[in-house]
Structure formats: structure tokens, C-alpha cells
Design an enzyme around this catalytic site. Structure first.
Site, short mmCIF file in Angstrom:
data_model
loop_
_atom_site.label_atom_id
_atom_site.label_comp_id
_atom_site.label_asym_id
_atom_site.label_seq_id
_atom_site.Cartn_x
_atom_site.Cartn_y
_atom_site.Cartn_z
N SER A 22 0.84 -1.20 0.00
CA SER A 22 0.00 0.00 0.00
C SER A 22 0.87 1.24 0.00
O SER A 22 2.10 1.17 0.13
CB SER A 22 -0.91 0.03 1.24
OG SER A 22 -0.13 0.14 2.43
N GLY A 23 0.23 2.39 -0.16
CA GLY A 23 0.89 3.68 0.02
C GLY A 23 2.11 3.91 -0.83
O GLY A 23 2.16 3.57 -2.02
N VAL A 66 9.00 -8.18 8.32
CA VAL A 66 10.35 -7.68 8.63
C VAL A 66 10.64 -7.69 10.12
O VAL A 66 11.79 -7.46 10.52
CB VAL A 66 10.56 -6.26 8.06
CG1 VAL A 66 10.56 -6.29 6.54
CG2 VAL A 66 9.51 -5.29 8.59
N TYR A 153 8.86 8.17 17.30
CA TYR A 153 8.87 8.10 15.83
C TYR A 153 10.01 8.95 15.29
O TYR A 153 10.80 8.50 14.44
CB TYR A 153 7.53 8.60 15.29
CG TYR A 153 7.44 8.59 13.78
CD1 TYR A 153 7.15 7.42 13.09
CD2 TYR A 153 7.61 9.76 13.04
CE1 TYR A 153 7.06 7.41 11.71
CE2 TYR A 153 7.51 9.76 11.66
CZ TYR A 153 7.24 8.58 11.00
OH TYR A 153 7.15 8.58 9.63
N THR A 188 -1.41 8.50 3.51
CA THR A 188 -1.22 7.05 3.57
C THR A 188 -1.98 6.53 4.79
O THR A 188 -2.46 7.32 5.63
CB THR A 188 0.26 6.69 3.73
OG1 THR A 188 0.70 7.09 5.04
CG2 THR A 188 1.12 7.38 2.67
#
Length: 256
Positions: A22-23, A66, A153, A188
Site C-alpha cells: 500500500s501507500g 520484517v 517516531y 497514507t
């Protein structure tokens, strides 16, 4: 003489795009394939990767989590002769530091930083042995400019930049280039929380010089550039694709 007419072509190259379901990952995979690359569209969700692969030619779906280090190692072994590695997978928990939990910290670091570390090691080694390759990781404007609620983040994205720069220094003598792309605000699934709040959404739009958000396809050109012969002397760099966000200081427009 340089063949400028085919400067961005990727014919004969094998690209692996992690997060291709996606995105930005999906658009990157489609763009690389459109330039002639054979693309492995990897994602934790195999149906999403399969959907991406069905949207173009020369694309093959591949399931990859991952967060599983052994799965990453296995993928690097199975997906032989990889010339281009792109990874976009990331997560964010928007909370102030005092409200963060240790579990949330570990979850964000695991995907945004540790998984990137594992991907670079697993795919970078074979690239170095073959004497060629391009690794492209997605950082963020939050690597350099922050706001309340973005602590962990932002830390992972800043850490990723330094990780990629170090990989560029270590793998460069073997012919492998390593770069980061730093998007601004992009529509997104990761930014759905912001988009759902009109005031928040508009504030972000007004912050950039272009006064709008990006769409995922607007990041694909940067990926093609860093993957192609158009950037053969570019490594250890951070390419901001942020609509001028990091170039603009403040929101007030002074009177004439």
C-alpha cells in the site's frame, strides 16, 4: 558518452520493495517496474502485495514480515541478485513522552529501526559481494523537525538517517549506494488519524510551501532517481520530498 535518453531506465535490474502492499511502497514498486525493473513486491500482508503485483507488469508478490529477523535473512537468500532495495514500512504511536509505555516504545523502534537494520545487513552483504546496488530507506521530516507527540517516531527516523549514512560509508567502497528519502505529510494509512481531523489536516497542509499534502505517487520519482544511473554519485544523502516543509520557518505571513 552517457545515454541521457535512458538515464532513468532500470532494465535488467531486480528491485525488492518492502512495504509494497500500500501507500508509498506500492507506488514505488509500480514506478520501478514501469522503468523496466523486475520488482518483488514484498509485504507482511500477502493479499496486499498480490494486489500491487496485479497493477503492473514485471511484479511478483512476496510475503515478508520484517519483524522476523530469520524471515528477512531467508528473503535475502531466496531473492537472489537484488540490485535495488527499497523499504517503507513504519509505524507511529502519537503520544507525549510522559504518556508513552515501554511496550509502545519497543514496538515503534522494532519496526522503524531494528527491521531496517536487519534489511540493510541481509541485502547489503550480497550487494557488496557483487560490487553494486542501491539501498533506499524512508526516513521523514521528523528526523529533523518535531512536534509534541512525535518523540519515539522522530527518534527512530533520525536514527535511520545515521544508520543509512554509516551503511553508505561502509558499503561505498564495494560499489553500493545507500540513501534516505524524507517525505513530508503524505496521505497514507499511517496518517489516517490526522486526516480524520479537519483542523489538524489543514494545519499540516498550510505548513508546507505548497500548502497541501502529498499523494504517495509523488514520492515514486525520488525512488526511481536514487535507484537509477541518474544518481550514480549520490550516496549518504537525505532527499527531502516535503513540499518545502523543512525550508519554511514559521507560519505567519508578514505584511508588505
Amino acid at each position: 558518452m552517457t545515454d541521457y535518453a535512458n538515464l532513468f531506465r532500470l532494465d535488467g535490474k531486480h528491485a525488492v520493495v518492502v512495504g509494497a502492499g500500500s501507500g508509498i511502497g506500492r507506488e514505488s514498486a509500480l514506478a520501478l517496474a514501469a522503468q523496466g525493473a523486475r520488482v518483488t513486491a514484498a509485504d507482511r500482508a500477502l493479499p496486499a502485495a498480490t494486489e500491487t503485483a496485479a497493477l503492473g507488469t514485471n511484479l511478483t508478490a512476496y510475503q515478508l514480515d520484517v519483524l522476523d529477523e530469520q524471515a528477512v535473512t531467508k528473503a535475502a537468500s531466496e531473492l537472489a541478485d537484488v540490485d535495488i532495495l527499497v523499504f517503507t514500512a513504519a509505524t507511529n504511536v502519537r503520544k507525549r513522552i510522559l504518556d508513552y509505555t515501554g511496550e509502545e516504545f519497543d514496538r515503534v523502534v522494532a519496526l522503524n529501526l531494528r527491521a531496517s537494520f536487519d534489511l540493510i545487513r541481509a541485502f547489503g552483504g550480497p550487494m557488496a559481494e557483487r560490487g553494486r546496488g542501491s539501498i533506499i530507506g524512508f526516513s521523514s521530516i521528523r528526523a529533523t523537525t518535531v512536534e509534541p507527540g512525535q518523540s519515539v517516531y522522530a527518534a527512530t527516523k533520525a536514527g535511520l538517517v545515521q544508520l543509512l549514512k554509516t551503511a553508505a560509508a561502509e558499503l561505498g567502497p564495494s560499489g553500493v549506494r545507500v540513501n534516505a528519502i524524507a517525505p513530508g505529510v503524505v496521505e497514507t494509512p499511517l496518517t489516517a488519524q490526522i486526516k480524520a481531523n479537519p483542523d489538524w489536516y489543514d494545519a499540516y497542509a498550510q505548513k508546507s510551501a505548497l500548502h497541501r499534502w502529498a499523494t504517495p505517487d509523488e514520492l515514486a520519482g525520488a525512488v526511481v532517481y536514487l535507484a537509477s544511473n541518474a544518481s550514480t554519485f549520490v550516496t549518504g544523502s537525505v532527499l527531502h520530498v516535503d513540499g518545502g516543509w523543512t525550508a519554511v520557518d514559521g507560519r505567519f505571513d508578514p505584511p508588505n
